[in-house]
Write a protein that holds these residues in place. Structure first.
Motif, PDB file in Angstrom:
ATOM      1  N   UNK A  11     -17.151 -12.203  58.380  1.00  0.00           N
ATOM      2  CA  UNK A  11     -17.665 -13.511  58.757  1.00  0.00           C
ATOM      3  C   UNK A  11     -18.694 -14.053  57.761  1.00  0.00           C
ATOM      4  N   UNK A  12     -19.187 -13.197  56.865  1.00  0.00           N
ATOM      5  CA  UNK A  12     -20.198 -13.652  55.916  1.00  0.00           C
ATOM      6  C   UNK A  12     -19.655 -14.668  54.920  1.00  0.00           C
ATOM      7  N   UNK A  13     -18.326 -14.749  54.805  1.00  0.00           N
ATOM      8  CA  UNK A  13     -17.770 -15.800  53.954  1.00  0.00           C
ATOM      9  C   UNK A  13     -18.169 -17.185  54.458  1.00  0.00           C
ATOM     10  N   UNK A  14     -18.356 -17.307  55.784  1.00  0.00           N
ATOM     11  CA  UNK A  14     -18.796 -18.588  56.355  1.00  0.00           C
ATOM     12  C   UNK A  14     -20.229 -18.920  55.925  1.00  0.00           C
ATOM     13  N   UNK A  15     -20.988 -17.869  55.552  1.00  0.00           N
ATOM     14  CA  UNK A  15     -22.404 -18.025  55.199  1.00  0.00           C
ATOM     15  C   UNK A  15     -22.612 -17.964  53.700  1.00  0.00           C
ATOM     16  N   UNK A  16     -21.587 -18.313  52.942  1.00  0.00           N
ATOM     17  CA  UNK A  16     -21.569 -18.096  51.497  1.00  0.00           C
ATOM     18  C   UNK A  16     -22.860 -18.527  50.814  1.00  0.00           C
ATOM     19  N   UNK A  17     -23.404 -19.684  51.164  1.00  0.00           N
ATOM     20  CA  UNK A  17     -24.600 -20.181  50.491  1.00  0.00           C
ATOM     21  C   UNK A  17     -25.850 -19.408  50.885  1.00  0.00           C
ATOM     22  N   UNK A  18     -25.802 -18.688  51.974  1.00  0.00           N
ATOM     23  CA  UNK A  18     -26.970 -17.926  52.425  1.00  0.00           C
ATOM     24  C   UNK A  18     -26.862 -16.428  52.148  1.00  0.00           C
ATOM     25  N   UNK A  19     -25.699 -15.944  51.761  1.00  0.00           N
ATOM     26  CA  UNK A  19     -25.497 -14.523  51.493  1.00  0.00           C
ATOM     27  C   UNK A  19     -25.424 -14.289  49.987  1.00  0.00           C
ATOM     28  N   UNK A  64     -22.277 -10.639  42.851  1.00  0.00           N
ATOM     29  CA  UNK A  64     -20.868 -10.606  43.224  1.00  0.00           C
ATOM     30  C   UNK A  64     -20.494 -11.860  44.019  1.00  0.00           C
ATOM     31  N   UNK A  65     -19.240 -12.292  43.930  1.00  0.00           N
ATOM     32  CA  UNK A  65     -18.794 -13.381  44.807  1.00  0.00           C
ATOM     33  C   UNK A  65     -18.740 -12.904  46.254  1.00  0.00           C
ATOM     34  N   UNK A  66     -19.073 -13.782  47.172  1.00  0.00           N
ATOM     35  CA  UNK A  66     -19.021 -13.430  48.601  1.00  0.00           C
ATOM     36  C   UNK A  66     -17.623 -13.763  49.102  1.00  0.00           C
ATOM     37  N   UNK A  67     -16.696 -12.850  48.829  1.00  0.00           N
ATOM     38  CA  UNK A  67     -15.308 -13.063  49.236  1.00  0.00           C
ATOM     39  C   UNK A  67     -14.770 -11.822  49.936  1.00  0.00           C
ATOM     40  N   UNK A  68     -13.563 -11.901  50.441  1.00  0.00           N
ATOM     41  CA  UNK A  68     -13.002 -10.824  51.259  1.00  0.00           C
ATOM     42  C   UNK A  68     -12.934  -9.492  50.525  1.00  0.00           C
ATOM     43  N   UNK A  69     -12.441  -9.411  49.274  1.00  0.00           N
ATOM     44  CA  UNK A  69     -12.376  -8.110  48.599  1.00  0.00           C
ATOM     45  C   UNK A  69     -13.753  -7.472  48.401  1.00  0.00           C
ATOM     46  N   UNK A  70     -14.739  -8.267  47.994  1.00  0.00           N
ATOM     47  CA  UNK A  70     -16.080  -7.718  47.777  1.00  0.00           C
ATOM     48  C   UNK A  70     -16.690  -7.252  49.096  1.00  0.00           C
ATOM     49  N   UNK A  71     -16.548  -8.065  50.142  1.00  0.00           N
ATOM     50  CA  UNK A  71     -17.105  -7.688  51.448  1.00  0.00           C
ATOM     51  C   UNK A  71     -16.435  -6.436  51.993  1.00  0.00           C
ATOM     52  N   UNK A  72     -15.144  -6.274  51.768  1.00  0.00           N
ATOM     53  CA  UNK A  72     -14.440  -5.074  52.221  1.00  0.00           C
ATOM     54  C   UNK A  72     -14.934  -3.849  51.460  1.00  0.00           C
ATOM     55  N   UNK A  73     -15.109  -3.978  50.135  1.00  0.00           N
ATOM     56  CA  UNK A  73     -15.613  -2.866  49.333  1.00  0.00           C
ATOM     57  C   UNK A  73     -17.043  -2.517  49.732  1.00  0.00           C
ATOM     58  N   UNK A  74     -17.844  -3.547  49.984  1.00  0.00           N
ATOM     59  CA  UNK A  74     -19.215  -3.317  50.433  1.00  0.00           C
ATOM     60  C   UNK A  74     -19.222  -2.537  51.744  1.00  0.00           C
TER      61      UNK A  74
END
Length: 341
Positions: free
Chosen positions: A214-222, A181-191
């Motif tokens: 805040x994990x969007x800031x860590x996109x390459x590591x998440x 999944x993309x590490x973006x706001x909608x996916x993180x909210x659903x997660x």
């Protein structure tokens, strides 16, 4: 050569590149030491940072991240939470680590009565002598579970409990797929929605949605994987890439009870293990558990063939007698709440 110690009340007071250079240059540095993770903890959880840096000629050579952990009316200075920490250095190791440990005392003021260092790597035992000299006691209260990915997928599969292997086979009988999944706001909210349900089921406190945002800031590591059944999400796992330790760590679960019929845990772990092998990571981490074979989480992770590794932590009271009082409270808690419950 003079070494200087600096107190930071926010990771944003540090130079990002210089801080991460220390993490990358230390044998014991891990992803949780990195500037980006510390910023996510600070911003997403509103934790009070009390970091320490040792510099030589104005360049950082050692760091010790810390946050204040609330224990009711008193506080504890913890090396990092969530995640792992501990002091790390790139050069002048004995002097730099000693300075960091001595400076911790200055960061424990007012109602901060305890200090805890919770590292990821057992290699931190190299500092046990320095810690003991400063009044720290070592303890084991949890363990992590690790698979050696250098063996390849087939030996790992063979090392699993038959029930886990059967779950993987049966999971593939249905029309399923695992997608990144993309590490973006909608996916993180659903997660986060399903993650909260998981934490409620096991009677544990969940981190707030602000932390996950805040994990969007860590996109390459998440990395987030979801199991899809007929195009619908039926469970997700969230991982962090620990390049510093060549590891791939399972952090949080959004697999609820109604996802079990699709064998979501087995299929997500299988996909993630294969993904990590393809990218030449050396270890796959199923994260922690109470170190007790009677604990259901402990047994579940053992059944994947993962090796339990004790997590060492060092603590001391400030003043020293405070730790005895804390340990008494823990003893009373264990008496009425057994670890396998």
């Amino acid at each position: 050569m003079t070494l200087e110690v600096e107190h930071l009340d926010s990771i944003e007071e540090a130079n990002r590149n210089q801080w991460n250079h220390v993490v990358e240059g230390s044998d014991l540095g891990c992803v949780f030491h990195r500037y980006e993770w510390l910023l996510a903890v600070e911003k997403g959880l509103d934790r009070e940072p009390r970091h320490l840096v040792v510099s030589k000629k104005g360049n950082p050579i050692a760091v010790l991240p810390n946050v204040v952990d609330e224990l009711g009316p008193v506080g504890r200075l913890k090396s990092i939470h969530p995640g792992f920490g501990g002091p790390i250095a790139t050069t002048d190791e004995e002097r730099a680590i000693g300075l960091l440990l001595d400076a911790v005392a200055e960061r424990c003021d007012g109602r901060i009565l305890f200090n805890q260092l919770r590292p990821y790597d057992q290699g931190f035992v190299r500092y046990h002598g320095l810690l003991r000299e400063r009044g720290y006691a070592v303890a084991v209260r949890s363990s992590r579970f690790v698979l050696d990915l250098t063996r390849g997928w087939e030996p790992i599969l063979e090392g699993m409990d038959s029930k886990r292997r059967r779950g993987i086979r049966r999971g593939h009988d249905a029309d399923v797929e695992v997608v990144e999944e993309p590490v973006n706001a909608p996916v993180l909210a659903a997660f986060h929605d399903d993650y909260v349900r998981v934490m409620d089921r096991v009677d544990l406190s969940a981190f707030p949605s602000s932390f996950f945002a805040e994990f969007e800031r860590l996109d390459e590591r998440i990395v987030i994987f979801s199991l899809r059944v007929d195009g619908e999400r039926r469970g997700m796992y969230l991982y962090v890439v620990d390049e510093e330790q060549s590891g791939f760590q399972h952090l949080y679960s959004a697999v609820t009870a109604d996802h079990f019929e699709y064998h979501a845990p087995e299929l997500l772990h299988e996909h993630a293990i294969r993904w990590a092998i393809d990218r030449e990571h050396e270890t796959y981490e199923l994260r922690g558990s109470t170190p007790d074979f009677r604990n259901g989480v402990f047994r579940f992770k053992e059944y994947f063939g993962a090796r339990p590794i004790p997590l060492l932590l060092w603590e001391r009271g400030r003043p020293a007698p405070a730790l005895s009082a804390l340990n008494l409270a823990r003893t009373l808690h264990r008496r009425y709440e057994p670890p396998w419950k």
